[in-house]
Design a protein around this motif. Structure first.
Motif: not given
Lengths: 300, 300
Positions: A253, A272, A275-276, A279, B195, B199-200, B202-203
């Protein structure tokens, strides 16, 4: 009401369990066992335990429940010492932050008495340690993850669940494998990343200058790098495979992000970040209010 | 006492500057300028600013000090709008979290008036935004890093320093390049890492399960991933080279650690953890008490 509970390790985790059960009036007698005479004496002085025992045989006699709250690396030795004196009605649980290796150690130490061991992991803690840090509210509203074995009976699982519920905890169940995979992602990896960042900065020639400008964002990001190095060595070794999986995904990542940054791809980076942020916001909205404390500080 | 201060952007940063100076009795009149009429009206209603101005010419007339507290990406446009009306006695400063690009933008916009611009970066903030979040104590005991230019006079630097000192801040000086290198390491990199972790997770297909067990360690580690995606896109792009340097060093550090973990080298891992723990503890001991708040929660 339970008649007798035995706790190996009367520090923060074991001591808070004892305090909560005493407060709930859920147990007649709590016996403390440990490697450090001073800790045991202090725990008795504080009213955390009722009796100090220096004999495992004596401690285990007529015990309803045993909690292992010593460092995870001692699990096998403690269970091996318990095994000869383990009566049929006694149920053992533990508070270790990894479960796969604990279960393997328990199988080796307990043999055909393995059904009497119901593994567990209370998701709670404080930075302080020792009996003086123990408080009766440590587990209030917190999760305790049990990872029952096929050999456990419903009654054995229920006895452990009931004791934690008396402490105010919310019981969850996972397999030992799922437990270790989940905590590799949400706990073990962040700890390693925080340690790695502080070590990275500390190794630079201008580390003093850098630390001078580290502020509240850095402080919170690295708070978990204040944890015990010995404990995290043990966790890293005990959950090696799951942590390697998470670490590899994270390095991939970061490498992807590095490409976006080098290319000046602002849209990809912003996506990104957004999104983070989303979440994390969803997570904060969903999590139990009981587990959250307000956070007001931020730095850039 | 200053007669007239002009603030572009009356949100948390600009508004708190205004509130602190009013409270200190350090200024006669504060004029607010901004893109959002509602924010300006609210800032006036709250007593943060004394006058709303919709004319840059009028706002700048006889001004002693101008603070740019709008998003960094607007710096060049604001300075270009100011330049024709900038009188010789007026000093401009800013509050941007990066300095190299800000200085470049200021040189383009101000031309031979560049000496009137003293770049700055207050190391303070809150998660809240807008005029309602502004408080007079935001800068108390916090650092403000000025990155003076060769063209600045001692008097111009002193004027900006004095204003921040009236807000209770402690003045530091770095070159713009050193500032950006330092903050790439202790602020920008940790933000990107946080972040990237959220994001990692959440994916992943089982993200819901994972978030269910994220606890206080995860919350603090990822707190900075709640920051504005737009702002961090701009910071990433504006400080690209320094962040790439830090990111590459960190990926190398993680790759080294991965090797130790894969080899089961407990001693090497423990040494790294212990070094990080010690460095963080030293940092906490050294940092000004004024900047610190107690932290008691921990999870494993």
């Amino acid at each position: 009401m339970l008649k007798k509970i035995v706790i190996f390790g009367v520090g923060l985790i074991g001591g808070s369990f004892a305090r909560a059960l005493h407060k709930a009036g859920a147990v007649e007698q709590i016996v403390g066992v440990g490697r450090t005479a001073a800790s045991l004496a202090r725990a008795k002085e504080l009213g955390i335990i009722d009796v100090i025992s220096t004999s495992v045989e004596e401690a285990l006699r007529d015990a309803d429940l045993v909690l292992l709250a010593a460092p995870v690396a001692q699990t096998e030795a403690i269970l091996a010492a318990i095994q000869p004196y383990l009566q049929a009605q006694t149920v053992i649980t533990d508070a270790g932050s990894i479960k796969g290796e604990v279960v393997a150690a328990a199988r080796r130490a307990l043999g055909d008495k393995i059904g009497q061991f119901v593994p567990g992991h209370p998701i709670a803690g404080l930075e302080a340690n020792g009996p003086d840090a123990a408080i009766d509210s440590l587990y209030t509203g917190k999760k305790v993850v049990l990872t029952p074995l096929p050999e456990n009976s419903t009654a054995q699982i229920a006895l452990v669940s009931a004791a934690w519920e008396q402490c105010g905890a919310i019981i969850h169940q996972l397999t030992p494998e799922d437990h270790d995979a989940v905590f590799a992602a949400v706990s073990h990896l962040p700890h390693l990343l925080a340690y790695a960042l502080v070590d990275d900065i500390a190794a630079k020639p201008h580390a003093d200058l850098l630390f001078q400008y580290a502020a509240s964002g850095f402080r919170d990001f690295t708070r978990i790098a204040g944890s015990s190095p010995e404990m995290w060595r043990d966790i890293s070794l005990s959950n090696q495979a799951a942590i390697l999986t998470e670490l590899d995904a994270y390095i991939a990542q970061l490498t992807r992000f590095r490409g976006q940054l080098a290319a000046g791809d602002g849209a990809a980076m912003q996506a990104m970040f957004a999104n983070a942020q989303r979440a994390r916001q969803n997570w904060l909205s969903n999590i139990e209010t009981a587990e959250m404390q307000p956070k007001q500080d931020r730095d850039q």
